[in-house]
Enzyme design. Structure first.
Site, short mmCIF file in Angstrom:
data_model
loop_
_atom_site.label_atom_id
_atom_site.label_comp_id
_atom_site.label_asym_id
_atom_site.label_seq_id
_atom_site.Cartn_x
_atom_site.Cartn_y
_atom_site.Cartn_z
N ARG A 151 -3.98 -10.17 13.89
CA ARG A 151 -4.00 -8.92 13.15
C ARG A 151 -4.89 -9.02 11.92
O ARG A 151 -5.58 -8.07 11.56
CB ARG A 151 -2.57 -8.52 12.72
CG ARG A 151 -1.67 -8.13 13.88
CD ARG A 151 -0.56 -7.18 13.43
NE ARG A 151 0.39 -7.76 12.49
CZ ARG A 151 1.42 -8.55 12.85
NH1 ARG A 151 1.61 -8.86 14.10
NH2 ARG A 151 2.25 -8.99 11.94
N LYS A 194 0.81 -1.22 0.00
CA LYS A 194 0.00 0.00 0.00
C LYS A 194 0.84 1.28 0.00
O LYS A 194 0.60 2.20 -0.78
CB LYS A 194 -0.90 -0.07 1.23
CG LYS A 194 -1.78 1.09 1.48
CD LYS A 194 -2.69 0.79 2.66
CE LYS A 194 -1.86 0.49 3.91
NZ LYS A 194 -2.37 1.16 5.12
N ARG A 223 10.60 -10.13 13.25
CA ARG A 223 10.07 -9.15 14.19
C ARG A 223 9.35 -9.93 15.28
O ARG A 223 8.75 -10.95 15.01
CB ARG A 223 9.03 -8.26 13.51
CG ARG A 223 9.59 -7.33 12.49
CD ARG A 223 8.43 -6.85 11.63
NE ARG A 223 8.91 -6.17 10.44
CZ ARG A 223 9.03 -4.86 10.35
NH1 ARG A 223 8.69 -4.10 11.34
NH2 ARG A 223 9.49 -4.32 9.25
N ARG A 240 -10.73 4.93 9.88
CA ARG A 240 -10.56 3.72 10.67
C ARG A 240 -11.88 3.10 11.12
O ARG A 240 -11.88 2.01 11.68
CB ARG A 240 -9.72 4.04 11.91
CG ARG A 240 -8.41 4.71 11.52
CD ARG A 240 -7.26 3.86 11.84
NE ARG A 240 -7.13 3.72 13.27
CZ ARG A 240 -5.96 3.50 13.86
NH1 ARG A 240 -4.87 3.41 13.13
NH2 ARG A 240 -5.90 3.36 15.16
N ARG A 292 9.59 -12.15 6.23
CA ARG A 292 10.44 -10.96 6.29
C ARG A 292 11.32 -11.00 7.53
O ARG A 292 11.00 -11.58 8.55
CB ARG A 292 9.60 -9.69 6.25
CG ARG A 292 8.77 -9.43 7.47
CD ARG A 292 7.91 -8.20 7.28
NE ARG A 292 7.03 -8.02 8.42
CZ ARG A 292 6.06 -7.13 8.49
NH1 ARG A 292 5.82 -6.34 7.47
NH2 ARG A 292 5.32 -7.03 9.57
#
Ligand SMILES: [Zn+2]
Length: 213
Positions: free
Chosen positions: A167, A14, A156, A89, A123
């Site tokens: 999430r 994005k 992470r 949001r 990642r």
């Protein structure tokens, strides 16, 4: 004047797509995440507030985001338009936003949950210098080190499958009603985000009637 909203889950590219559009068409890129990061780095009052919230393990609430965005939009510093990322949001904010601004399109980057998981869970960041490593498409070597500082490449802390699943659920719960509202206004541009960066950008430009040169 062009006014766009860009939406998409983490890993959908994005931010990259928004920046490409903004730089080529002189749009102001309003990124809520960037505004927060900047304030934290500059040690502003807002930055201190955000830091406190995060230190307590809480999420920045919708009202704080809204006040930041209102202030930012109040600047009216765009000549050719803007592309906003990280807002609205919730449905109420989306309604306010639609009433206040003549939105040309909502660019919705779509990526299946399994693809998001593949991207996010592969990642790595450097434990030494914090550099981001995008290792999608190949497994990291056991002993692979940061090319810049030689640090260890690690995941992470919040990139576990469990945290990611939470999430994803949260993202869908929060965004679905917003998307439905935008759908009723018939301004949603569904974009397949599984493709390459340039292909996606080209697709968006073509369908928005944006052509440079
Ligand atoms: Zn490093």
């Amino acid at each position: 004047m062009r006014k766009y909203v860009i939406m998409g889950i983490q890993g959908s590219g994005k931010g990259t797509q928004a920046q490409l559009l903004a730089s080529d068409f002189d749009l102001v890129h309003i990124s809520v995440g960037d505004i927060f990061r900047w304030n934290v780095e500059q040690h502003t009052k807002l930055g201190a507030q955000v830091r406190r919230i995060m230190a307590a393990g809480e999420l920045v609430d919708d009202e704080l985001v809204e006040s930041i965005v209102r202030q930012r939009l109040h600047d009216h510093d765009w000549n050719y338009g803007f592309i906003i990322d990280g807002f609205p949001r919730n449905v109420r904010q989306a309604e306010f936003f639609l009433e206040s601004f003549d939105i040309d399109a909502v660019i919705l980057l779509e990526l299946a949950d399994e693809e998001v998981a593949t991207r996010v869970l592969s990642r790595r960041i450097c434990a030494g210098c914090g550099l981001d490593y995008n290792i999608v498409g190949r497994l990291p070597e056991e002993s692979e080190r940061c090319a810049t500082c030689g640090g260890m490449l690690v995941m992470r802390e919040d990139d576990t499958p469990e945290a990611l699943a939470a999430r994803l659920r949260d993202y869908h719960d929060k965004t679905q009603p917003i998307i439905e509202l935008f759908e009723r206004k018939e301004c949603v541009l569904h974009v397949d985000a599984k493709r390459g960066v340039d292909v996606i950008q080209d697709d968006i430009r073509g369908r928005l009637g944006l052509r440079d040169g």
